[in-house]
Scaffold this motif. Structure first.
Motif, PDB file in Angstrom:
ATOM      1  N   GLU A  21       7.568   2.480  -3.775  1.00 33.90           N
ATOM      2  CA  GLU A  21       7.189   1.370  -4.654  1.00 33.90           C
ATOM      3  C   GLU A  21       7.479   0.023  -4.001  1.00 33.90           C
ATOM      4  O   GLU A  21       6.605  -0.861  -3.940  1.00 33.90           O
ATOM      5  N   ARG A  22       8.705  -0.163  -3.506  1.00 37.72           N
ATOM      6  CA  ARG A  22       9.075  -1.427  -2.880  1.00 37.72           C
ATOM      7  C   ARG A  22       8.264  -1.665  -1.608  1.00 37.72           C
ATOM      8  O   ARG A  22       7.840  -2.789  -1.329  1.00 37.72           O
ATOM      9  N   GLY A  23       8.011  -0.605  -0.854  1.00 36.82           N
ATOM     10  CA  GLY A  23       7.244  -0.751   0.370  1.00 36.82           C
ATOM     11  C   GLY A  23       5.848  -1.278   0.103  1.00 36.82           C
ATOM     12  O   GLY A  23       5.353  -2.165   0.812  1.00 36.82           O
ATOM     13  N   TYR A  24       5.204  -0.756  -0.941  1.00 38.52           N
ATOM     14  CA  TYR A  24       3.861  -1.231  -1.249  1.00 38.52           C
ATOM     15  C   TYR A  24       3.867  -2.608  -1.899  1.00 38.52           C
ATOM     16  O   TYR A  24       2.909  -3.381  -1.733  1.00 38.52           O
ATOM     17  N   ASP A  25       4.912  -2.936  -2.630  1.00 37.49           N
ATOM     18  CA  ASP A  25       5.041  -4.308  -3.126  1.00 37.49           C
ATOM     19  C   ASP A  25       5.049  -5.289  -1.952  1.00 37.49           C
ATOM     20  O   ASP A  25       4.399  -6.347  -1.990  1.00 37.49           O
ATOM     21  N   LEU A  26       5.789  -4.948  -0.890  1.00 40.04           N
ATOM     22  CA  LEU A  26       5.885  -5.818   0.271  1.00 40.04           C
ATOM     23  C   LEU A  26       4.566  -5.876   1.044  1.00 40.04           C
ATOM     24  O   LEU A  26       4.177  -6.939   1.547  1.00 40.04           O
ATOM     25  N   LEU A  27       3.892  -4.750   1.147  1.00 40.26           N
ATOM     26  CA  LEU A  27       2.675  -4.659   1.955  1.00 40.26           C
ATOM     27  C   LEU A  27       1.444  -5.196   1.238  1.00 40.26           C
ATOM     28  O   LEU A  27       0.449  -5.558   1.879  1.00 40.26           O
ATOM     29  N   ALA A  28       1.506  -5.294  -0.084  1.00 33.60           N
ATOM     30  CA  ALA A  28       0.321  -5.577  -0.895  1.00 33.60           C
ATOM     31  C   ALA A  28      -0.514  -6.768  -0.434  1.00 33.60           C
ATOM     32  O   ALA A  28      -1.732  -6.664  -0.326  1.00 33.60           O
ATOM     33  N   PRO A  29       0.087  -7.937  -0.140  1.00 34.48           N
ATOM     34  CA  PRO A  29      -0.749  -9.089   0.220  1.00 34.48           C
ATOM     35  C   PRO A  29      -1.597  -8.873   1.465  1.00 34.48           C
ATOM     36  O   PRO A  29      -2.633  -9.532   1.633  1.00 34.48           O
TER      37      PRO A  29
END
Length: 238
Positions: A21-29
């Motif tokens: 979850e946190r990894g994709y939050d960071l990668l999202a932009p």
């Protein structure tokens, strides 16, 4: 592999050492400028295969990420379409790109829907679920569909052992297993844990009637079989 606007090696390392979850939050932009985003060719081939089976009513993209699957749902569905994902960062990007769609933050292993959709799709998400978690995922999609509803997703054929891709994917999965054995929280993403027959068995156990359609536009293997198939899992009518 990555565009200049994509994530740096440092950003990828931080993501890989985070939770999913946190990894994709960071990668999202920057996610849409990475090779992890589902290619347009796969989206187009899926839409072409589904078009003769429609039109559909309400549509759902399971593990929607930044909303790439909306390109498939929008022309096929005559009612509102919805994306569900557990990453707030990915949903923010999706909402910005597709403001007319509905967005729900939820864990796909516990989908909060009941007989609400006629078509569900998913792209590139199965590797985020361990084999023991697939029954909960598929049961939730089954509940989310109306009787007669369809769950569709593309799945690639395994590369031959002589292919460089075979060893690349094997190496990636082994590296992830080592990472998850020595580092917490785990980051679940494997490429070799969802073979077609195992997925078909789990869908059947969840109550679906399962067929597949070759996505011939995506090419064929040297042995003549298609490189990709579209899994078509139908919720049977009561």
């Amino acid at each position: 592999m990555f565009s200049p606007q994509g994530p740096s090696l440092r950003e990828l390392a931080i993501q890989a050492l985070s939770s999913v979850e946190r990894g994709y939050d960071l990668l999202a932009p920057k996610f849409d400028r990475t090779p992890f985003r589902t290619p347009e060719s796969i989206l187009d081939a899926t839409a072409d295969a589904l078009r003769p089976l429609g039109p559909f009513g309400r549509g759902l993209d399971v593990c929607c990420g930044t909303g790439a699957g909306m390109r498939v749902l929008e022309p096929l569905c005559q009612e509102p379409i919805t994306g569900v994902d557990f990453s707030a960062g990915m949903l923010a990007q999706a909402r910005s790109a597709h403001p007319d769609a509905e967005w729900v933050r939820a864990d796909a292993r516990a989908l909060p829907f009941a007989e609400a959709f006629d078509l569900a799709v998913s792209f590139g998400a199965l590797g985020h679920f361990l084999p023991a978690e697939r029954p909960a995922l598929f049961a939730g999609v089954y509940r989310a569909l109306r009787p007669g509803g369809l769950f569709a997703f593309p799945i690639g054929a395994p590369p031959p052992i002589t292919s460089g891709w075979y060893w690349a994917l094997l190496g990636f999965d082994l590296a992830m297993r080592v990472r998850n054995a020595v580092w917490r929280p785990p980051f679940v993403m494997y490429y070799r844990t969802c073979p077609l027959q195992a997925v078909r068995d789990d869908l059947t156990a969840a109550g679906f009637t399962v067929t597949t359609a070759p996505l011939t536009a995506l090419g064929r293997r040297e042995v003549g079989s298609p490189r990709y198939r579209l899994v078509l899992a139908r919720r049977t009518s009561p």
